[in-house]
Write an enzyme that holds these catalytic residues in place. Structure first.
Site, short mmCIF file in Angstrom:
data_model
loop_
_atom_site.label_atom_id
_atom_site.label_comp_id
_atom_site.label_asym_id
_atom_site.label_seq_id
_atom_site.Cartn_x
_atom_site.Cartn_y
_atom_site.Cartn_z
N ASP A 23 -39.32 -9.72 51.31
CA ASP A 23 -40.01 -10.17 52.49
C ASP A 23 -39.62 -9.57 53.74
OD1 ASP A 23 -41.97 -12.27 51.24
OD2 ASP A 23 -40.08 -13.60 50.96
N ASP A 81 -41.28 -22.22 76.50
CA ASP A 81 -41.38 -21.77 75.14
C ASP A 81 -39.82 -21.22 74.30
OD1 ASP A 81 -42.20 -20.53 72.87
OD2 ASP A 81 -43.72 -19.10 73.76
N GLN A 137 -54.37 -24.95 66.80
CA GLN A 137 -55.81 -25.07 67.29
C GLN A 137 -56.30 -24.13 68.43
OE1 GLN A 137 -54.29 -28.24 66.45
NE2 GLN A 137 -54.96 -27.97 64.45
N ARG A 160 -54.10 -22.13 69.87
CA ARG A 160 -53.73 -20.70 69.55
C ARG A 160 -53.22 -19.86 70.76
NH1 ARG A 160 -57.68 -17.12 66.42
NH2 ARG A 160 -55.66 -15.82 66.27
N MET A 161 -52.76 -20.78 71.67
CA MET A 161 -52.25 -20.24 73.00
C MET A 161 -51.32 -21.40 73.86
SD MET A 161 -55.62 -19.82 75.42
CE MET A 161 -56.47 -21.51 75.98
N ASP A 174 -38.35 -18.50 48.85
CA ASP A 174 -37.90 -19.88 49.13
C ASP A 174 -38.84 -20.86 49.03
OD1 ASP A 174 -39.09 -19.07 51.22
OD2 ASP A 174 -37.45 -19.21 52.70
#
Lengths: 552, 688
Positions: free
Chosen positions: B305, B342, B379, B381-382, B523
């Site tokens: 992965d 953030d 939804q 996406r920012m 996993d």
């Protein structure tokens, strides 16, 4: 020309001749086995035999066909000998005694050609030709069929089909053995070997006595005797007899013939598995072993420890003056290394250590280069053992020619390498332990042990040559050796076919940088090492009390 | 349990042998003398039978020599058992630690109506739901179905830092015996009593459920057949000896047989296998079968992965690309403002870059009291921030931000599109930053270039893999462009982009069709089918129970890179077996040179030339060979536990090296060893 120079020249010539035939014959044999096409003669034969030549067999039916064929061969050869008195062209010889007939039948069917009889005073022409000579062809063809089936095991994947035994048998006989032996026989005749139906010529000897010299279809039998690594001579003296092997040229031709197919089959193998380097690697291992034994025997024979013999030049006892020491050593190495068993000199009379090397050469398991077919499959079995140990040492489940060596393969291979030493040693042990068989020994001391050991190694490896110095036409030897010859021929054959079946079922593993390359010098070296060490460890005690005790 | 978290570059290593273990394991070794146990090891069984036989003979006809041989024959058997006992002993110590974690506990089972009842942990059934509060031990294996908690899993992993377990997602599984440190969770039990993870671990490390692996079986067969050959060689020696006038005593023949049969590898074979599993445990990996460990050594294709294995697992800001007419610093400032709240690694990296590239100080949270942060959702996406004075900043996926710009009256320039495409082509992730001040038309300021950061040293690792013949394939949900870029940077052989679980499965199947063995880590529950299909499936301990159930190994550290170490351990296991087999057989040559002249030089003086070691007397020669044969087992116990060193080089080089050390070494070592022992033995009066 000195003997050594002549010897080197002969070895050079021999190698050159084999090299010239290597690719053409190897490729031709591959085509024979891969071809879809039957010749007209073959089609007729298949119709008579009721064989469907297009039917591919699983390994059990392949093995059953082979065993049935061989069983019929043993029985008919036995009957032929027992009923000889009532057959035409018997030269007045009576039927052969039961134990000797059994021994001879098993011996010729197992491609051993051990002879407890002397041909010229026991077998008439019909038995020689339609009994013994036929077996010379088909027993060799059986070996080739097994080798080809094993190759197919490597080549094929996810199938349980190994080919058709009858087709492999017929093609080996008609397309390979027959044409070459015809050419060989004609050449031998040209070189002075005998070919007639004479029932014996009465001659007066120098001493004034009368002697009958038997003639017969000698050259034709001689050619297939060598080509099929059979070794059963028309005469008791085998290839030392001037009618069988008149001169150094015929001698070289005979050595060439007995090495020809075992050597070229490695090319056939490489071509069929689509990696010629794998074939070259096996050939290299065979050549190293053959070369080492040849060098050993030649040096030991040329330097006899006895003063008188040294003064006389070298150990010429038991050797023909027309061949000399070098050509005799070359013949001895090649015949004990190919399970042929023809002899042009008497190994019994070799130096103790030189004779010991001929025993050791057989003890390697007849893989240098081995009998027709059996040499190749024997070598492949040993290659698998080597791959197994080497593969573990590089940290992967071992694989050979992209097939994994799983417990099943190891089981088959282990049983295979077990049979010969166990039977050869058990036979020798029994002969030395029982009171009666010991009486057959003509020489006391360690040499006597060597004689018995040689006999059982010869039978135990389907070689068929005799050391001499042992009266083997007794109930014990005829029976014990006969049983051993059968067991060491057919048990490994069944195991090899099972191995082929198991390999064919597998899916090939892709080759990566982590895959152990099996065509490089390192692997060839390890293969040679494994063969020598395993044989050495197995037979060292016996050899120590025979040849080593005598020679050191 | 010892926590040996290997440093990244370190080679696989096993635990060292504690000499005390040799003593403490002696009782176990003696117990293994039971013939019913010994018969499972054909080579050593033959030695035991030989020892019994020669004991009887020595009683009948006592002599110093005879008894010395008898003692050393028994020691040979005991040493072999000792090797196995020591290997098992180490597992037992680990099992004892685990058992402590399995102490009886009381479970608070939830009834249908939501009330609780107390029952013994051992009585929990599949599907039961139990409540675990902070400070309590989780009574059984299961999945968290409600709540989030930090869990101390040190009892199993040896790792003291707590881990987060939460309902839903891929971090839901908990193990019985671990301890909840904070919060309250409801766990649905997924393992029957007695079959829990800890139970399985205990039986694994104890070696109770150890089954012979295919290669071990094959090797056993080969060794057994060699034993038969040597048995034959020894048995038939007596008639030859009698014929030669040198009848041998049975004790001597037994001694010869024991020296010849491959006792060295026969004695150490099972210890090697147990130690191999143990080595995995020390790397905090649990293999459900030895077969899986062996398969790991054979792996042809490694599916890795991307996230967490090849890359650090998060993208980081690499540069600010401002559009024409915008000061790069203004862009950096806007980007920083929008990222202050953030906490994702991406967001933090923007703040860090703004500081390192433009010297922008990070504002303290209090500084922008009135700011309203817009959190990222799937939804919109920012994410972004609405500051005082009507300044709005948004950053996010290009399409989303551009729509926002248009919605706020702006006209995005083509320039942004060009930058975005450029970054995508290079394999990066573009984040467009835009602002809208006081209702004026919104405009795009520029783009933040987020890059996946490849872990240090990965390229070298993959180069090694290639030399070992292993193909590495990266699995990623990224688009093909991004995937290619990272695969190239990390030096992988191939990649599977935009991979769905079905794609993964298809890839494994197609590799297996071609005869390749595939290893992978996973996993999530959706990894389970692929984990089950792969030849070596390593489930992360943090993963779901479904994944752990499907794989044939569990990594307690949940470190996907460990797959590489697992492969090495698998290879090491086989190499150790092969090397010691070679060594064992090569040893025989010297033993013959010691014993054969000793037996027969009396009747055939010529054979004394074979006594190239110049051993002092026949008795001393035979005894020395027997002693060497026994001592070499003890001498090799540490190697068999530690494993032969593995180097990632080509098969040819590896073979050359091991053949040199163990083949040639095995040929020479006994000549030296037997000679030295002979020098000592010859001092004993009555033997020399």
């Amino acid at each position: 020309m000195s003997d050594t120079t002549a010897g080197l020249l002969q070895v050079g010539l021999l190698i050159a001749a084999l090299a010239a035939c290597y690719r053409p014959l190897g490729a031709y044999m591959a085509r024979v086995y891969e071809s879809e096409h039957d010749t007209r003669a073959e089609r007729v034969l298949y119709r008579v035999m009721g064989v469907d030549s297009k039917a591919d067999q699983r390994w059990p039916s392949y093995a059953r066909a082979l065993l049935a064929f061989s069983a019929v061969s043993v029985l008919s050869l036995y009957a032929f000998q027992r009923l000889q008195a009532h057959l035409p062209m018997n030269l007045g010889f009576p039927g052969v005694a039961p134990d000797q007939a059994f021994n001879t039948a098993t011996s010729f069917v197992s491609n051993t050609n051990w002879q407890s009889y002397s041909g010229e005073s026991t077998m008439g022409h019909l038995v020689q030709m339609s009994g013994l000579a036929v077996q010379n062809f088909v027993s060799a063809a059986v070996g080739m069929a097994v080798a080809v089936a094993l190759i197919r095991g490597f080549v094929r994947s996810r199938t349980d089909r190994l080919g058709n035994f009858w087709v492999d048998l017929v093609r080996s006989s008609l397309r390979i053995l027959l044409p070459i032996s015809v050419v060989g026989a004609i050449t031998l005749v040209a070189l002075g070997a005998v070919q007639n139906f004479s029932s014996g010529t009465k001659v007066s000897t120098l001493a004034g006595e009368s002697q009958t010299i038997t003639g017969g279809p000698v050259a034709s039998q001689e050619a297939i005797k060598e080509l099929g690594t059979n070794g059963g001579g028309f005469y008791n003296a085998n290839s030392a007899h001037p009618f069988e092997n008149p001169n150094p040229f015929s001698n070289l031709l005979e050595i060439f013939l007995l090495l020809l197919i075992p050597v070229c089959l490695t090319y056939t193998f490489g071509r069929m598995v689509k990696d010629k380097r794998q074939g070259y690697a096996l050939l290299a291992a065979m050549t190293v072993l053959w070369g080492a034994i040849l060098a050993g025997i030649s040096i030991l024979e040329a330097n006899h420890p006895g003063t008188a013999l040294n003064l006389a030049g070298a150990s010429m006892e038991g050797k023909e003056t027309r061949f000399g020491v070098a050509a005799s050593s070359l013949f001895a190495t090649s015949t004990t290394g190919t399970s042929t068993g023809a002899v042009n000199s008497f190994h019994d009379s070799f130096t103790a250590l030189g004779g010991g090397l001929t025993i050791f050469n057989m003890g390697l398991g007849e893989v240098a280069p081995g009998g027709v077919g059996s040499g190749l499959y024997g070598m492949l079995v040993l290659a698998i053992v080597t791959v197994f140990v080497a593969g573990l040492m590089v940290g992967r489940t071992p694989e050979y020619l992209r097939k994994k060596i799983t417990p099943r393969e190891i089981k088959l291979v282990s049983l295979n390498i077990l049979i010969m030493p166990v039977l050869a040693l058990a036979g020798t042990g029994l002969a030395m332990g029982l009171p009666k068989p010991k009486e057959s020994i003509l020489n006391p001391g360690p040499h006597g042990l060597s004689e018995v050991l040689y006999a059982f190694m010869s039978a135990g490896n389907n070689n068929g040559s005799a050391f001499a110095g042992l009266s083997v036409n007794t109930g014990f030897y005829n029976t014990a050796l006969g049983l051993i010859m059968l067991a060491v021929r057919f048990v490994p054959i069944v195991l090899v076919l099972a191995l082929a079946g198991s390999l064919a079922r597998q899916q090939p593993v892709p080759a990566t940088a982590g895959t152990l390359p099996t065509h490089r010098t390192l692997f060839v070296g390890m293969l040679v090492g494994v063969i020598i060490v395993v044989a050495g460890l197995t037979f060292f005690p016996a050899l120590a009390l025979g040849p080593l005790a005598e020679g050191l | 349990m010892p926590s040996t978290t290997p440093t990244f570059r370190s080679r696989v290593h096993g635990g060292l042998l504690d000499p005390k273990m040799l003593l403490t394991s002696l009782p176990d070794a003696a117990r293994k003398l039971d013939p019913r146990v010994m018969v499972r090891n054909p080579v050593m069984f033959v030695v035991e039978v030989g020892a019994v036989l020669s004991t009887a003979l020595a009683i009948q006809d006592p002599s110093l020599f005879g008894w010395s041989v008898v003692v050393w024959l028994w020691l040979t058997v005991v040493f072999a058992n000792l090797a196995e006992a020591v290997a098992e002993g180490r597992g037992k110590a680990q099992a004892a630690t685990l058992r402590r974690a399995k102490t009886e506990n009381v479970a608070r089972r939830l009834r249908q109506d939501g009330t609780e009842e107390s029952i013994a942990g051992a009585q929990l059934m599949l599907g039961d739901r139990v409540v675990v509060d902070a400070g309590e031990v989780i009574p059984g294996d299961g999945d968290v179905v409600e709540g989030v908690a930090s869990v101390d899993e040190s009892a199993i992993t040896g790792e003291s830092a707590p881990v987060i377990r939460e309902s839903g997602g891929d971090r839901s599984s908990v193990t019985g015996g671990t301890k909840v440190l904070s919060d309250r969770i409801v766990v649905q039990i997924t393992a029957k009593p007695g079959e829990s993870f800890i139970d399985r671990m205990i039986s694994l490390v104890e070696g109770a459920s150890r089954q012979k692996t295919p290669n071990e079986i094959a090797l056993n067969i080969l060794l057994a057949s060699l034993t038969i050959v040597f048995l034959m060689a020894t048995v038939t020696l007596q008639p030859f000896a009698i014929y030669s006038g040198a009848q041998q005593s049975l004790i001597v023949l037994v001694a010869l047989l024991v020296c010849l049969i491959p006792t060295t590898i026969g004695a150490l074979l099972s210890a090697i296998g147990i130690a191999g599993m143990d080595r995995l445990v020390q790397h905090n990996v649990l293999a459900m079968s030895g077969r899986a460990v062996e398969a790991a050594g054979d792996v042809n294709t490694l599916l890795l992965d991307k996230t967490g294995t090849i890359t650090l697992g998060n993208r980081q800001a690499a540069e600010f690309l401002a559009v024409d007419g915008v000061d790069p610093e203004a862009l950096a400032d806007a980007a920083q403002l929008s990222s202050l709240a953030d906490v994702t690694p991406e967001g933090r990296s923007i703040v860090v870059l703004a500081k390192t590239a433009h010297g922008l100080r990070e504002r303290a949270p209090g500084e922008l009291k009135t700011a309203h942060f817009v959190a990222f959702t799937a939804q919109i996406r920012m994410s972004g921030v609405d500051l005082d004075g009507g300044r709005q900043i948004r950053k996010g996926a290009a399409a989303a931000v551009m729509t926002w710009v248009r919605d706020n009256g702006g006209h995005p320039t083509d320039e942004v599109g060009a930058i975005v495409d450029g970054i995508s082509t290079a394999g990066g992730t573009p984040l467009v930053v835009a602002e809208c001040v006081n209702g004026t038309a919104a405009r795009a300021l520029g783009v933040v270039h987020l890059k996946d950061v490849v872990k240090d040293g990965m390229r070298e690792r993959f180069d090694e893999m290639r030399r070992m013949g292993i193909r590495t394939v990266m699995i990623t949900g990224d688009n093909p462009l991004t995937a290619r870029d990272i695969a190239e940077e990390a030096g992988l052989d191939d990649f599977l982009a935009e991979a769905t679980p079905e794609d993964k499965m298809a890839l494994i199947k197609s590799e297996q069709e071609g005869g390749r063995l595939v290893a992978m880590t996973g996993d999530g529950t959706n990894d389970a089918p692929a984990l089950a299909q792969a030849d070596v499936g390593v489930a992360m301990n943090t993963g779901t129970s479904a994944a752990k159930e499907a794989g044939n190994m569990v990594d307690l550290d949940s470190n996907p890179t460990k797959l590489i170490e697992i492969v090495e351990i698998g290879k090491q296991l086989l190499i150790t077996r092969g090397a010691l087999t070679t060594f064992s057989i090569a040893n025989d040559v010297a033993k013959y040179f010691a014993i054969i002249p000793a037996l027969f030089a009396a009747v055939y003086p010529g054979l004394d030339k074979l006594n190239i070691m110049g051993l002092s007397s026949p008795d001393s020669a035979i005894l020395s060979a027997v002693i060497f044969n026994a001592l070499i087992i003890v001498a090799l116990v540490p190697l068999s536990l530690k494993g032969v060193q593995y180097r990632p080089v080509s098969a040819d080089k590896l073979l050359r090296r091991n053949l040199g050390i163990y083949g040639l070494g095995g040929l020479i070592a006994p000549f030296v060893g037997i000679k030295i022992i002979d020098l000592l033995v010859s001092l004993i009066p009555g033997i020399a």
